[in-house]
Design a protein around this motif. Structure first.
Motif, PDB file in Angstrom:
ATOM      1  N   ARG A 413      51.806   2.165  42.590  1.00  0.00           N
ATOM      2  CA  ARG A 413      51.356   1.172  41.857  1.00  0.00           C
ATOM      3  C   ARG A 413      52.629   0.338  41.317  1.00  0.00           C
ATOM      4  NH1 ARG A 413      47.235  -0.396  38.453  1.00  0.00           N
ATOM      5  NH2 ARG A 413      46.047   1.412  38.529  1.00  0.00           N
ATOM      6  N   LEU A 414      52.662  -1.137  41.463  1.00  0.00           N
ATOM      7  CA  LEU A 414      53.711  -1.542  41.001  1.00  0.00           C
ATOM      8  C   LEU A 414      53.600  -2.089  39.343  1.00  0.00           C
ATOM      9  CD1 LEU A 414      53.310  -4.808  43.595  1.00  0.00           C
ATOM     10  CD2 LEU A 414      54.995  -2.736  43.551  1.00  0.00           C
ATOM     11  N   ARG A 415      54.824  -1.553  38.679  1.00  0.00           N
ATOM     12  CA  ARG A 415      54.651  -1.661  37.365  1.00  0.00           C
ATOM     13  C   ARG A 415      54.047  -3.074  36.555  1.00  0.00           C
ATOM     14  NH1 ARG A 415      54.849   1.069  32.732  1.00  0.00           N
ATOM     15  NH2 ARG A 415      56.612   0.526  31.226  1.00  0.00           N
ATOM     16  N   TYR A 416      53.167  -2.712  35.843  1.00  0.00           N
ATOM     17  CA  TYR A 416      52.363  -3.824  35.123  1.00  0.00           C
ATOM     18  C   TYR A 416      51.371  -4.473  36.144  1.00  0.00           C
ATOM     19  CZ  TYR A 416      56.157  -3.226  31.675  1.00  0.00           C
ATOM     20  OH  TYR A 416      56.878  -2.748  30.656  1.00  0.00           O
ATOM     21  N   ALA A 417      51.305  -4.030  37.432  1.00  0.00           N
ATOM     22  CA  ALA A 417      50.433  -5.042  38.331  1.00  0.00           C
ATOM     23  C   ALA A 417      49.584  -4.024  39.082  1.00  0.00           C
ATOM     24  CB  ALA A 417      51.675  -5.652  39.306  1.00  0.00           C
ATOM     25  N   TYR A 418      49.546  -4.566  40.336  1.00  0.00           N
ATOM     26  CA  TYR A 418      48.503  -3.747  41.192  1.00  0.00           C
ATOM     27  C   TYR A 418      48.908  -2.589  41.882  1.00  0.00           C
ATOM     28  CZ  TYR A 418      46.341  -8.140  40.433  1.00  0.00           C
ATOM     29  OH  TYR A 418      45.540  -9.234  39.888  1.00  0.00           O
ATOM     30  N   ILE A 419      48.179  -1.749  42.671  1.00  0.00           N
ATOM     31  CA  ILE A 419      48.319  -0.772  43.762  1.00  0.00           C
ATOM     32  C   ILE A 419      48.374  -1.497  45.129  1.00  0.00           C
ATOM     33  CG2 ILE A 419      47.298   1.207  44.769  1.00  0.00           C
ATOM     34  CD1 ILE A 419      46.091   2.007  42.181  1.00  0.00           C
ATOM     35  N   ILE A 420      49.400  -1.220  45.905  1.00  0.00           N
ATOM     36  CA  ILE A 420      49.608  -1.748  47.081  1.00  0.00           C
ATOM     37  C   ILE A 420      49.683  -0.448  47.990  1.00  0.00           C
ATOM     38  CG2 ILE A 420      50.735  -3.558  46.165  1.00  0.00           C
ATOM     39  CD1 ILE A 420      53.645  -2.304  47.229  1.00  0.00           C
ATOM     40  N   LYS A 421      49.589  -0.816  49.528  1.00  0.00           N
ATOM     41  CA  LYS A 421      49.549   0.087  50.392  1.00  0.00           C
ATOM     42  C   LYS A 421      50.570  -0.352  51.464  1.00  0.00           C
ATOM     43  CE  LYS A 421      46.846   3.038  53.421  1.00  0.00           C
ATOM     44  NZ  LYS A 421      45.307   3.188  53.888  1.00  0.00           N
ATOM     45  N   ALA A 422      51.569   0.569  51.739  1.00  0.00           N
ATOM     46  CA  ALA A 422      52.451   0.104  53.058  1.00  0.00           C
ATOM     47  C   ALA A 422      51.637   0.540  54.496  1.00  0.00           C
ATOM     48  CB  ALA A 422      53.569   1.039  52.999  1.00  0.00           C
ATOM     49  N   GLU A 423      51.890  -0.548  55.181  1.00  0.00           N
ATOM     50  CA  GLU A 423      51.040  -0.415  56.610  1.00  0.00           C
ATOM     51  C   GLU A 423      51.952  -0.548  57.895  1.00  0.00           C
ATOM     52  OE1 GLU A 423      47.557  -2.949  56.820  1.00  0.00           O
ATOM     53  OE2 GLU A 423      46.627  -2.133  55.149  1.00  0.00           O
ATOM     54  N   LYS A 424      53.092  -1.226  57.691  1.00  0.00           N
ATOM     55  CA  LYS A 424      53.934  -1.490  58.830  1.00  0.00           C
ATOM     56  C   LYS A 424      55.346  -2.110  58.436  1.00  0.00           C
ATOM     57  CE  LYS A 424      52.343  -5.922  60.802  1.00  0.00           C
ATOM     58  NZ  LYS A 424      51.832  -6.476  61.960  1.00  0.00           N
ATOM     59  N   ILE A 425      56.419  -1.723  59.293  1.00  0.00           N
ATOM     60  CA  ILE A 425      57.586  -2.182  58.973  1.00  0.00           C
ATOM     61  C   ILE A 425      57.989  -3.350  59.905  1.00  0.00           C
ATOM     62  CG2 ILE A 425      59.949  -1.817  58.738  1.00  0.00           C
ATOM     63  CD1 ILE A 425      58.880   1.359  58.314  1.00  0.00           C
ATOM     64  N   GLU A 426      58.633  -4.551  59.681  1.00  0.00           N
ATOM     65  CA  GLU A 426      59.391  -5.485  60.585  1.00  0.00           C
ATOM     66  C   GLU A 426      60.799  -5.363  60.448  1.00  0.00           C
ATOM     67  OE1 GLU A 426      58.182  -9.379  59.513  1.00  0.00           O
ATOM     68  OE2 GLU A 426      55.828  -9.192  60.093  1.00  0.00           O
ATOM     69  N   LYS A 427      61.216  -5.076  61.747  1.00  0.00           N
ATOM     70  CA  LYS A 427      62.745  -4.924  61.906  1.00  0.00           C
ATOM     71  C   LYS A 427      63.291  -6.109  62.877  1.00  0.00           C
ATOM     72  CE  LYS A 427      62.757   0.115  61.709  1.00  0.00           C
ATOM     73  NZ  LYS A 427      63.181   1.365  61.996  1.00  0.00           N
ATOM     74  N   ASP A 428      64.817  -6.477  62.526  1.00  0.00           N
ATOM     75  CA  ASP A 428      65.350  -7.224  63.402  1.00  0.00           C
ATOM     76  C   ASP A 428      66.074  -6.634  64.772  1.00  0.00           C
ATOM     77  OD1 ASP A 428      67.887  -5.787  62.726  1.00  0.00           O
ATOM     78  OD2 ASP A 428      68.459  -7.063  61.330  1.00  0.00           O
ATOM     79  N   LYS A 429      66.274  -7.119  65.519  1.00  0.00           N
ATOM     80  CA  LYS A 429      66.845  -6.779  66.602  1.00  0.00           C
ATOM     81  C   LYS A 429      67.823  -5.409  66.784  1.00  0.00           C
ATOM     82  CE  LYS A 429      70.642 -10.071  67.655  1.00  0.00           C
ATOM     83  NZ  LYS A 429      70.928 -11.246  68.627  1.00  0.00           N
ATOM     84  N   ASN A 430      68.411  -5.354  65.653  1.00  0.00           N
ATOM     85  CA  ASN A 430      69.498  -4.441  65.372  1.00  0.00           C
ATOM     86  C   ASN A 430      68.854  -3.194  64.699  1.00  0.00           C
ATOM     87  OD1 ASN A 430      71.738  -5.850  66.447  1.00  0.00           O
ATOM     88  ND2 ASN A 430      71.889  -6.981  64.418  1.00  0.00           N
ATOM     89  N   GLY A 431      67.692  -3.097  64.402  1.00  0.00           N
ATOM     90  CA  GLY A 431      66.938  -1.974  63.888  1.00  0.00           C
ATOM     91  C   GLY A 431      67.022  -1.950  62.330  1.00  0.00           C
ATOM     92  N   ASN A 432      67.371  -3.076  61.855  1.00  0.00           N
ATOM     93  CA  ASN A 432      67.400  -3.251  60.284  1.00  0.00           C
ATOM     94  C   ASN A 432      66.181  -3.778  59.649  1.00  0.00           C
ATOM     95  OD1 ASN A 432      70.365  -2.578  60.067  1.00  0.00           O
ATOM     96  ND2 ASN A 432      70.589  -4.800  60.584  1.00  0.00           N
ATOM     97  N   ILE A 433      65.661  -3.191  58.614  1.00  0.00           N
ATOM     98  CA  ILE A 433      64.193  -3.484  58.127  1.00  0.00           C
ATOM     99  C   ILE A 433      64.401  -5.061  57.459  1.00  0.00           C
ATOM    100  CG2 ILE A 433      62.573  -3.091  56.357  1.00  0.00           C
ATOM    101  CD1 ILE A 433      63.210  -0.301  56.665  1.00  0.00           C
ATOM    102  N   ILE A 434      63.505  -5.922  58.165  1.00  0.00           N
ATOM    103  CA  ILE A 434      63.433  -7.280  57.465  1.00  0.00           C
ATOM    104  C   ILE A 434      62.518  -7.152  56.289  1.00  0.00           C
ATOM    105  CG2 ILE A 434      62.583  -9.679  57.885  1.00  0.00           C
ATOM    106  CD1 ILE A 434      63.336  -9.062  60.677  1.00  0.00           C
ATOM    107  N   GLN A 435      61.209  -6.565  56.358  1.00  0.00           N
ATOM    108  CA  GLN A 435      60.311  -6.588  55.237  1.00  0.00           C
ATOM    109  C   GLN A 435      59.340  -5.366  55.676  1.00  0.00           C
ATOM    110  OE1 GLN A 435      58.604 -10.558  54.789  1.00  0.00           O
ATOM    111  NE2 GLN A 435      57.622 -10.558  56.896  1.00  0.00           N
ATOM    112  N   ILE A 436      58.673  -5.157  54.596  1.00  0.00           N
ATOM    113  CA  ILE A 436      57.453  -3.933  54.762  1.00  0.00           C
ATOM    114  C   ILE A 436      56.187  -4.719  54.300  1.00  0.00           C
ATOM    115  CG2 ILE A 436      56.655  -1.825  53.749  1.00  0.00           C
ATOM    116  CD1 ILE A 436      59.755  -1.403  52.710  1.00  0.00           C
ATOM    117  N   ILE A 437      55.338  -4.555  55.357  1.00  0.00           N
ATOM    118  CA  ILE A 437      54.175  -5.397  55.183  1.00  0.00           C
ATOM    119  C   ILE A 437      53.192  -4.367  54.574  1.00  0.00           C
ATOM    120  CG2 ILE A 437      52.394  -6.623  56.432  1.00  0.00           C
ATOM    121  CD1 ILE A 437      55.136  -7.651  56.880  1.00  0.00           C
ATOM    122  N   CYS A 438      52.555  -4.880  53.512  1.00  0.00           N
ATOM    123  CA  CYS A 438      51.663  -3.963  52.340  1.00  0.00           C
ATOM    124  C   CYS A 438      50.165  -4.838  52.004  1.00  0.00           C
ATOM    125  CB  CYS A 438      52.212  -3.884  51.329  1.00  0.00           C
ATOM    126  SG  CYS A 438      53.977  -2.737  51.324  1.00  0.00           S
TER     127      CYS A 438
END
Length: 561
Positions: A413-438
């Motif tokens: 749960r996000l504080r003061y807000a909604y419940i979210i669920k992580a589904e997948k990860i987007e990474k750049d070509k070096n393997g660094n996480i760009i963002q988490i898709i929820c």
């Protein structure tokens, strides 16, 4: 300011004063706080300040602020200004004007001549090294200087020559004639005056001879009518010299000295000489570095005057030296900030989340409390959109059984807000996480899920509501309990005493802060992170810097366990 009568009426010094006044030994109590202006005040000085000013207040007496400014080589007007500021900030006001030992230089000079006339002082021309050699050791007596038996007339003439500047530095000094075989080293003909051809911050170039601290200190107390002189235990032997000086000059008032244990704080250096070394070697930035326990450093770190007074009250006044737990100091500020600090959210090591089922124009505004138990502290607004930041440590890419925060396929749960669920990860070509898709469950605002377990709560900041800021996280400067005792104290430095992070605070909060950039009382609890204050020294309107004052819990002792 609330007077802590109970604590300051429950120690051996209070009992001495009570008995003295009961016997009409003194008309009223007159104390003093007499710093040397050769550095900033530290938490140990705060203990002495509280003791002297609180006792004077308790008995409707007086407390002087006097600078014992007898060594212009080490003194500076900036130290005087910082000391005045620190005492005012702690909440104390001295009696009448500010005093200086340098005001009494002419009187001190005349008292020195009085000792010479009584054949109790002489001009010595041994070098510093020779004086040290002649003094002997703890197990062997000293021996008399070859100049000790000069007659009174010759000593008066030589002392006058010293005053007129006819000697170079180190060529002559004035010494008391006491006992070179005394079991107390300080009584083996101590130096009373030395030559310093340097400008004094108060008297300018009027003098080139300056009284030693011990000579000036006790006479200054006497001139000011001090009744009770309080000092730490290391000055216990000095009392013998003070009493000898006052007994042998024509002063009426003989203040009584009483010693108490100095403050020793774990993991801390309080020696001004050693703090100066830390500054010179660029280990710390200055006297107000938040990693040291100067009053200026503690203030910059976010400590309040009341928390320092509370700490001094809690540790009390005794004759027993001991090493105080650092956690006690942190306890005092943590308790206070828990009551007064504004709650807000900050993300120190951000990682981006994209809530794919909300469109780019989606926006909600939530009104949240500034303090969950203090409605009088008001509220502020936070913005919720489809792109937010959370702490990197609140997400794990790899599965860990006991990890209760966000991971792929799990909910939070996000504080003061909604419940979210992580589904997948987007990474750049070096393997660094760009963002988490929820996925964001819009049916969970303020509701506990009935069909699944209640998830953990994490803090967050919307990208739209974020303001880039710097966060300085402080730990102990030393890795050992008592670095003061170590000759090579620099060998025990903590390499991780400061960590700097760049993240975000709520933009709405930053706007309010920027309007009060010079206000020191900007205290925050960054939820789930710690208590912080604005660094008003380095912050600018377009660059806010926050110092961590203390963790939410006593993490130091938890780690040790």
């Amino acid at each position: 300011m609330k007077t802590t009568i109970k604590k300051y009426s429950n120690n051996f010094i209070y009992n001495i004063i009570k008995e003295d006044l009961k016997r009409n030994k003194y008309f009223s109590l007159h104390t003093r706080f007499p710093p040397e202006p050769n550095g900033y005040l530290h938490i140990g000085h705060a203990k002495s300040i509280c003791l002297n000013f609180e006792l004077a207040k308790l008995y409707n007496g007086y407390c002087n602020l006097r600078f014992d400014d007898t060594n212009p080589l080490k003194e500076n007007i900036k130290y005087i200004n910082s000391i005045i500021n620190d005492i005012k900030w702690l909440g104390y006001t001295w009696s009448k004007k500010i005093y200086y030992s340098s005001e009494y230089f002419l009187q001190l000079y005349e008292y020195a001549k009085e000792l010479i006339k009584k054949d109790l002082a002489y001009v010595d021309q041994l070098t510093k090294e020779q004086i040290r050699e002649y003094r002997g050791t703890l197990t062997t007596p000293g021996k008399n200087s070859p100049y000790r038996n000069r007659n009174i007339e010759e000593n008066l003439k030589l002392f006058e020559k010293m005053k007129k500047g006819n000697f170079n530095e180190g060529e002559a000094c004035l010494r008391a004639k006491i006992d070179m075989s005394s079991s107390c080293m300080i009584m083996r003909d101590p130096v009373l005056y030395r030559i310093l051809h340097t400008q004094h911050h108060q008297t300018k170039e009027k003098w080139c001879i300056y009284p030693m601290y011990d000579f000036a200190h006790c006479i200054s107390d006497s001139i000011e009518g001090i009744t009770h002189s309080f000092c730490t235990l290391e000055f216990q032997d000095n009392k013998l010299l003070y009493n000898w000086i006052l007994k042998n000059i024509s002063v009426v008032n003989h203040p009584k000295q009483y010693e108490f244990a100095r403050l020793n704080l774990k993991y801390s250096i309080l020696s001004k000489r050693k703090i100066q070394i830390l500054i010179e070697k660029k280990i710390i930035n200055n006297w107000d570095d938040p990693r040291i326990q100067t009053i200026a450093g503690l203030r910059r770190k976010g400590y309040t005057a009341s928390s320092i007074r509370k700490f001094c009250e809690k540790i009390g006044v005794t004759k027993q030296n001991n090493l105080i737990e650092f956690s006690m100091l942190e306890y005092c500020i943590r308790n206070e900030l828990n009551e007064k600090a504004i709650r807000t959210m900050a993300v120190l090591e951000p990682i981006k989340l994209y809530l794919y089922n909300l469109d780019d124009n989606y926006q909600e505004i939530f009104t949240v409390p500034n303090h969950p138990k203090k409605p009088e502290l008001g509220t502020h607004e936070i913005i919720f959109t489809n792109t937010i930041y959370i702490e990197q440590e609140d997400f794990k890419e790899k599965y860990e059984k006991n990890y209760k925060r966000l991971k792929i396929g799990e909910e939070v749960r996000l504080r003061y807000a909604y419940i979210i669920k992580a589904e997948k990860i987007e990474k750049d070509k070096n393997g660094n996480i760009i963002q988490i898709i929820c996925f964001c469950d819009l049916n969970t605002l303020g509701k506990k899920p009935t069909d699944r377990k209640n998830p953990a709560v994490i803090h967050w900041i919307s990208k739209k509501n974020s303001f880039l800021s710097e966060f300085r996280l402080y730990e102990k400067l030393f890795n050992i309990h008592n670095p003061e005792q170590e000759k090579n104290f620099l060998s025990f430095l903590n390499p991780n005493s400061i960590t700097i992070k760049h993240g975000f605070i709520e933009k709405k909060i930053s706007e309010k802060i920027q309007k009060k950039i010079t206000n020191i009382n900007l205290f925050f609890q960054f939820e789930r992170v710690g208590y912080f204050c604005l660094d008003v020294i380095d912050s600018k309107k377009n660059k806010l810097i926050f110092n961590r004052t203390v963790n939410l819990r006593d993490i130091w002792n938890i780690k040790k366990k």
